[in-house]
Design a protein around this motif. Structure first.
Motif, mmCIF file in Angstrom:
data_model
loop_
_atom_site.group_PDB
_atom_site.id
_atom_site.type_symbol
_atom_site.label_atom_id
_atom_site.label_comp_id
_atom_site.label_asym_id
_atom_site.label_seq_id
_atom_site.Cartn_x
_atom_site.Cartn_y
_atom_site.Cartn_z
ATOM 1 N N ASN A 130 25.142 -47.999 -1.995
ATOM 2 C CA ASN A 130 24.101 -48.684 -1.232
ATOM 3 C C ASN A 130 22.792 -48.671 -2.005
ATOM 4 N N VAL A 131 22.053 -49.742 -1.892
ATOM 5 C CA VAL A 131 20.710 -49.811 -2.445
ATOM 6 C C VAL A 131 19.755 -49.652 -1.268
ATOM 7 N N VAL A 132 18.857 -48.659 -1.369
ATOM 8 C CA VAL A 132 17.908 -48.405 -0.284
ATOM 9 C C VAL A 132 16.484 -48.549 -0.805
ATOM 10 N N ALA A 133 15.632 -49.097 0.034
ATOM 11 C CA ALA A 133 14.219 -49.254 -0.314
ATOM 12 C C ALA A 133 13.520 -47.911 -0.173
ATOM 13 N N LEU A 134 12.676 -47.582 -1.134
ATOM 14 C CA LEU A 134 11.900 -46.336 -1.080
ATOM 15 C C LEU A 134 10.570 -46.532 -0.369
ATOM 16 N N ARG A 135 10.172 -47.795 -0.213
ATOM 17 C CA ARG A 135 8.923 -48.144 0.469
ATOM 18 C C ARG A 135 9.007 -49.620 0.832
ATOM 19 N N GLU A 136 7.978 -50.118 1.501
ATOM 20 C CA GLU A 136 7.925 -51.542 1.830
ATOM 21 C C GLU A 136 7.914 -52.355 0.539
ATOM 22 N N ILE A 137 8.737 -53.396 0.489
ATOM 23 C CA ILE A 137 8.813 -54.253 -0.691
ATOM 24 C C ILE A 137 8.456 -55.672 -0.258
ATOM 25 N N PRO A 138 7.372 -56.211 -0.790
ATOM 26 C CA PRO A 138 6.985 -57.576 -0.400
ATOM 27 C C PRO A 138 8.074 -58.590 -0.764
ATOM 28 N N ALA A 139 8.226 -59.609 0.052
ATOM 29 C CA ALA A 139 9.200 -60.668 -0.213
ATOM 30 C C ALA A 139 8.935 -61.266 -1.587
ATOM 31 N N GLY A 140 10.002 -61.519 -2.312
ATOM 32 C CA GLY A 140 9.888 -62.110 -3.635
ATOM 33 C C GLY A 140 9.662 -61.115 -4.756
ATOM 34 N N SER A 141 9.494 -59.843 -4.426
ATOM 35 C CA SER A 141 9.282 -58.818 -5.453
ATOM 36 C C SER A 141 10.613 -58.421 -6.079
ATOM 37 N N ALA A 142 10.551 -58.011 -7.330
ATOM 38 C CA ALA A 142 11.747 -57.513 -8.004
ATOM 39 C C ALA A 142 12.173 -56.185 -7.394
ATOM 40 N N LEU A 143 13.465 -55.978 -7.268
ATOM 41 C CA LEU A 143 13.997 -54.694 -6.831
ATOM 42 C C LEU A 143 14.234 -53.860 -8.077
ATOM 43 N N THR A 144 13.714 -52.633 -8.075
ATOM 44 C CA THR A 144 13.794 -51.802 -9.269
ATOM 45 C C THR A 144 14.299 -50.403 -8.932
ATOM 46 N N ILE A 145 14.957 -49.806 -9.928
ATOM 47 C CA ILE A 145 15.397 -48.417 -9.853
ATOM 48 C C ILE A 145 14.955 -47.747 -11.149
ATOM 49 N N SER A 146 15.110 -46.442 -11.222
ATOM 50 C CA SER A 146 14.810 -45.733 -12.460
ATOM 51 C C SER A 146 16.098 -45.561 -13.245
ATOM 52 N N TYR A 147 16.093 -45.974 -14.514
ATOM 53 C CA TYR A 147 17.252 -45.790 -15.383
ATOM 54 C C TYR A 147 17.219 -44.422 -16.063
ATOM 55 N N GLY A 148 16.099 -43.735 -15.966
ATOM 56 C CA GLY A 148 15.987 -42.443 -16.632
ATOM 57 C C GLY A 148 14.558 -41.948 -16.598
#
Length: 196
Positions: A130-148
């Motif tokens: 599952n991908v979960v949001a860590l905070r509010e993400i405005p519409a149209g924003s890129a979804l990002t995670i940490s690779y390291g």
């Protein structure tokens, strides 16, 4: 890695075909670098890249020995084997509970890297990713995670083939000063400088 090749051989019959077909066909990470490119890297990056090239060579050799039921056409196609290795190497998510495992979640692997990510990947005990949001993400924003580790871009460069734009550290390129650096008690793995 072998699973990716098995699915590759199935072609459009594979349930993973849409995902596999959406992936990059070329990678620019350490495994894909030429010897000339690797020789230009700072020592720590070169060492990480060389180690990954060794891991890839071992994987390719194991395939050629027939440990995985694949066609000779696939196993002898260096471009396809390297592609499958890079897909697995750049797209896995490591989990530690209930036991250590490296999982690939098709489509969950399409998130970009950020030093301050807005999402995280979670795996439940049933193996669902599952991908979960860590905070509010405005519409149209890129979804990002940490690779390291965002403070050490060298492993990111060796594994994924890029230097993060939002990272506040840079490589040390003072290789010609190696005797002086070692005399100070440092090695190249520790030579990252804050730019802010």
């Amino acid at each position: 890695m072998a699973k990716i090749l098995v699915e590759y051989e199935k072609g459009q019959e594979s349930a993973f075909y849409p995902w596999l077909n959406s992936l990059p066909k070329q990678f620019f990470n350490g495994v894909s670098m030429t010897k000339a490119c690797t020789s230009c890297l700072p020592p720590y990056a070169g060492w990480l890249t060389s180690n990954e090239k060794i891991n890839y060579a071992r994987f390719a050799q194991a395939l050629r020995q027939g440990w995985v039921p694949l066609s000779q056409e696939t196993v002898s196609n260096e471009e396809v084997v390297k592609w499958a290795y890079n897909v697995a190497f750049t797209r896995f998510h490591e989990v530690w509970q209930p036991e250590r495992a490296k999982l690939i979640g098709p489509m969950a692997d399409m998130l970009n890297h950020a030093a301050d990510p807005n999402c995280a990947i979670e795996v439940d005990y049933s193996g669902n990713i599952n991908v979960v949001a860590l905070r509010e993400i405005p519409a149209g924003s890129a979804l990002t995670i940490s690779y390291g580790d965002p403070t050490n871009p060298t492993p990111l460069f060796a594994q994924y083939g890029f230097l993060p734009q939002d990272c506040t550290t840079i490589f040390c390129k003072a290789m010609h000063l190696e005797p002086q650096i070692r005399g100070l008690g440092y090695d190249f793995a520790e030579l990252l400088f804050q730019t802010e």
